[in-house]
Design an enzyme around this catalytic site. Sequence first.
Site, PDB file in Angstrom:
ATOM      1  N   ASP A  60      -9.777   3.668  -7.773  1.00 58.52           N
ATOM      2  CA  ASP A  60     -10.748   3.350  -6.551  1.00 58.52           C
ATOM      3  C   ASP A  60     -11.740   4.364  -6.941  1.00 58.52           C
ATOM      4  O   ASP A  60     -11.419   5.378  -6.903  1.00 58.52           O
ATOM      5  CB  ASP A  60     -10.202   2.524  -5.578  1.00 58.52           C
ATOM      6  CG  ASP A  60      -9.945   3.354  -4.170  1.00 58.52           C
ATOM      7  OD1 ASP A  60      -9.888   3.983  -4.538  1.00 58.52           O
ATOM      8  OD2 ASP A  60      -9.953   2.595  -3.507  1.00 58.52           O
ATOM      9  N   SER A  61     -12.784   4.000  -6.280  1.00 55.27           N
ATOM     10  CA  SER A  61     -13.371   5.268  -6.192  1.00 55.27           C
ATOM     11  C   SER A  61     -13.578   6.505  -4.764  1.00 55.27           C
ATOM     12  O   SER A  61     -14.577   7.343  -5.287  1.00 55.27           O
ATOM     13  CB  SER A  61     -15.054   4.938  -6.675  1.00 55.27           C
ATOM     14  OG  SER A  61     -15.560   4.071  -5.870  1.00 55.27           O
ATOM     15  N   GLY A  62     -13.117   5.288  -3.924  1.00 53.75           N
ATOM     16  CA  GLY A  62     -13.317   6.350  -2.761  1.00 53.75           C
ATOM     17  C   GLY A  62     -14.791   6.233  -2.178  1.00 53.75           C
ATOM     18  O   GLY A  62     -14.582   6.339  -0.374  1.00 53.75           O
ATOM     19  N   GLY A  63     -15.242   5.015  -2.181  1.00 56.58           N
ATOM     20  CA  GLY A  63     -16.895   4.883  -1.836  1.00 56.58           C
ATOM     21  C   GLY A  63     -16.356   3.992  -0.972  1.00 56.58           C
ATOM     22  O   GLY A  63     -16.985   4.142   0.690  1.00 56.58           O
ATOM     23  N   PHE A  64     -15.913   3.066  -0.446  1.00 59.84           N
ATOM     24  CA  PHE A  64     -15.108   2.214   0.879  1.00 59.84           C
ATOM     25  C   PHE A  64     -14.788   3.068   1.908  1.00 59.84           C
ATOM     26  O   PHE A  64     -14.438   3.238   3.109  1.00 59.84           O
ATOM     27  CB  PHE A  64     -13.809   1.301  -0.028  1.00 59.84           C
ATOM     28  CG  PHE A  64     -13.200   0.289   0.985  1.00 59.84           C
ATOM     29  CD1 PHE A  64     -14.393  -1.108   1.689  1.00 59.84           C
ATOM     30  CD2 PHE A  64     -11.911   0.750   1.875  1.00 59.84           C
ATOM     31  CE1 PHE A  64     -13.790  -1.811   2.107  1.00 59.84           C
ATOM     32  CE2 PHE A  64     -11.798  -0.442   2.299  1.00 59.84           C
ATOM     33  CZ  PHE A  64     -12.580  -1.191   3.496  1.00 59.84           C
ATOM     34  N   ASP A 114     -19.831   3.497  -5.598  1.00 62.49           N
ATOM     35  CA  ASP A 114     -20.678   2.209  -4.570  1.00 62.49           C
ATOM     36  C   ASP A 114     -20.801   2.063  -3.299  1.00 62.49           C
ATOM     37  O   ASP A 114     -20.295   3.270  -2.669  1.00 62.49           O
ATOM     38  CB  ASP A 114     -19.617   0.976  -5.564  1.00 62.49           C
ATOM     39  CG  ASP A 114     -18.631   0.966  -4.300  1.00 62.49           C
ATOM     40  OD1 ASP A 114     -17.937   1.618  -4.079  1.00 62.49           O
ATOM     41  OD2 ASP A 114     -17.621  -0.450  -3.566  1.00 62.49           O
ATOM     42  N   ASP A 233      -6.136  -5.941  -5.806  1.00 62.21           N
ATOM     43  CA  ASP A 233      -5.036  -5.417  -5.289  1.00 62.21           C
ATOM     44  C   ASP A 233      -5.604  -5.556  -3.355  1.00 62.21           C
ATOM     45  O   ASP A 233      -6.364  -5.940  -3.489  1.00 62.21           O
ATOM     46  CB  ASP A 233      -5.801  -3.910  -5.703  1.00 62.21           C
ATOM     47  CG  ASP A 233      -7.218  -3.148  -4.508  1.00 62.21           C
ATOM     48  OD1 ASP A 233      -8.009  -4.403  -4.901  1.00 62.21           O
ATOM     49  OD2 ASP A 233      -7.146  -2.775  -3.539  1.00 62.21           O
ATOM     50  N   CYS A 271      13.467 -17.480  -5.580  1.00 64.17           N
ATOM     51  CA  CYS A 271      13.718 -15.798  -5.492  1.00 64.17           C
ATOM     52  C   CYS A 271      14.439 -14.734  -6.359  1.00 64.17           C
ATOM     53  O   CYS A 271      14.896 -14.772  -5.810  1.00 64.17           O
ATOM     54  CB  CYS A 271      12.388 -15.260  -4.623  1.00 64.17           C
ATOM     55  SG  CYS A 271      12.093 -12.981  -4.778  1.00 64.17           S
ATOM     56  N   CYS A 273      13.996 -11.737  -6.847  1.00 65.14           N
ATOM     57  CA  CYS A 273      14.389 -10.359  -6.270  1.00 65.14           C
ATOM     58  C   CYS A 273      15.526  -9.629  -6.309  1.00 65.14           C
ATOM     59  O   CYS A 273      16.490 -10.980  -5.777  1.00 65.14           O
ATOM     60  CB  CYS A 273      13.091 -10.111  -5.762  1.00 65.14           C
ATOM     61  SG  CYS A 273      13.393 -10.519  -3.416  1.00 65.14           S
ATOM     62  N   CYS A 276      16.087 -11.170  -2.404  1.00 67.55           N
ATOM     63  CA  CYS A 276      17.271 -11.971  -2.273  1.00 67.55           C
ATOM     64  C   CYS A 276      18.296 -12.617  -3.141  1.00 67.55           C
ATOM     65  O   CYS A 276      18.887 -13.449  -2.708  1.00 67.55           O
ATOM     66  CB  CYS A 276      15.700 -13.590  -2.960  1.00 67.55           C
ATOM     67  SG  CYS A 276      14.180 -12.842  -1.877  1.00 67.55           S
ATOM     68  N   HIS A 302      10.498  -7.616  -2.018  1.00 65.39           N
ATOM     69  CA  HIS A 302      10.427  -9.021  -2.063  1.00 65.39           C
ATOM     70  C   HIS A 302       9.259  -9.595  -1.828  1.00 65.39           C
ATOM     71  O   HIS A 302       8.337 -10.697  -2.848  1.00 65.39           O
ATOM     72  CB  HIS A 302      10.670 -10.202  -1.141  1.00 65.39           C
ATOM     73  CG  HIS A 302      11.049 -11.218  -0.827  1.00 65.39           C
ATOM     74  ND1 HIS A 302      11.095 -11.932  -1.513  1.00 65.39           N
ATOM     75  CD2 HIS A 302      10.153 -12.375   0.356  1.00 65.39           C
ATOM     76  CE1 HIS A 302      10.715 -13.362  -1.189  1.00 65.39           C
ATOM     77  NE2 HIS A 302       9.976 -13.543  -0.064  1.00 65.39           N
TER      78      HIS A 302
HETATM   79 ZN   LIG Z   1      12.665 -11.832  -3.181  1.00 64.42          ZN
END
Ligand SMILES: [Zn+2]
Length: 355
Positions: A60-64, A114, A233, A271, A273, A276, A302
């Site tokens: 990201d641009s760093g603006g935020f 921005d 994101d 799940c 993962c 789990c 998870h």
């Molecule tokens: Zn999981």
Amino acid sequence: MPVGTQATVKAVTPGELAEVGARIVLANTYHLYLRPGAEVVERAGGLHEFMQWHGPILTDSGGFQVFSLSARRKITEDGVRFRSHLDGSEHLFTPESVTRVQERLGADIIMAFDECAPYPAEKEYVREAMERTHAWAERCLSAHTRQDQALFGIVQGGVWPDLRRQSARFLGSLDFPGYGIGGLSVGEEKGQMAEALEAAISELPENRPRYLMGVGAPEDVLDSIVAGVDMFDCVLPTRNARNGGLFTPAGRLNIRNGSFREDLLPVQSDCDCYTCRNFTRAYLHHLFRAEELLAYTLATVHNLRFLIALVERARGAVLRGELSDFRERFLEGYSPTDPEARAMNRRRRRAAVWD
Ligand SMILES: [Zn+2]
């Protein structure tokens, strides 16, 4: 996109990221510019080599971040002068310098510089910030030299649908390869966000990816996919994980809660993962209570898998033309965190941009 602000997604290795199905990760220009510095990353061979993530990366641009340093920054037409949150040193970000820093970091997708207006703010201020964002987008385009990087423009305009339409139309005319939609999910009501999002999307080119910045609650992700968003994101899954907040199809559970002390079920029985497949809620509860570091890794694995699997299933539903049924079925069983807790999370998220 899992968020790796400091060129690392907190508590997980790149191998673990690949295993949860992550395809792209996000890193932050402001943080990496200040520490370790773009020249260090460049000399290490760019972000992919430096952090050993060989899939796509977005910066990201760093603006935020610089705009959220409200007491430590000054906005001019040229850019933003600000003081580092690390050592107080003074810096200037301009559309040209931010583009240059991102070229040196070497991500695959970089973002235009921005101005993300605060919420709430007067409409006139939001309009000025939007116009500045437009002028800066043009300057980023002219400054951008690396053909192997895609530069995305960012739509602003706060909660006002007319400004969002105007912003999307203008940026659409500049022919960026993709578009961020910034400045949403910053404390406004759900309905306001939906209207602003719809207005922006109605004017963006249909054949370019649309990236809704900073959104990551499962129900918001699904609603936004229905609205036409392609990328997201958010620090929510990883930050919640480190606090013991685990996503499940029924809603979020707090694994620190005493009711899990003897619970021998996995966090989520269906799940796939690593967490789990191998561990019980009782074990995770124990790790959190004992403040063991593995707690952060298992919980993060998870939560990331939960969101990525949700998006994978949504993608399948889009291809079959069944997205709204899929959304309805998911929301039937899901109880989102109550609105007050959500608003508090957002305020906290805004205050803590240093994640
Ligand atoms: Zn999981």
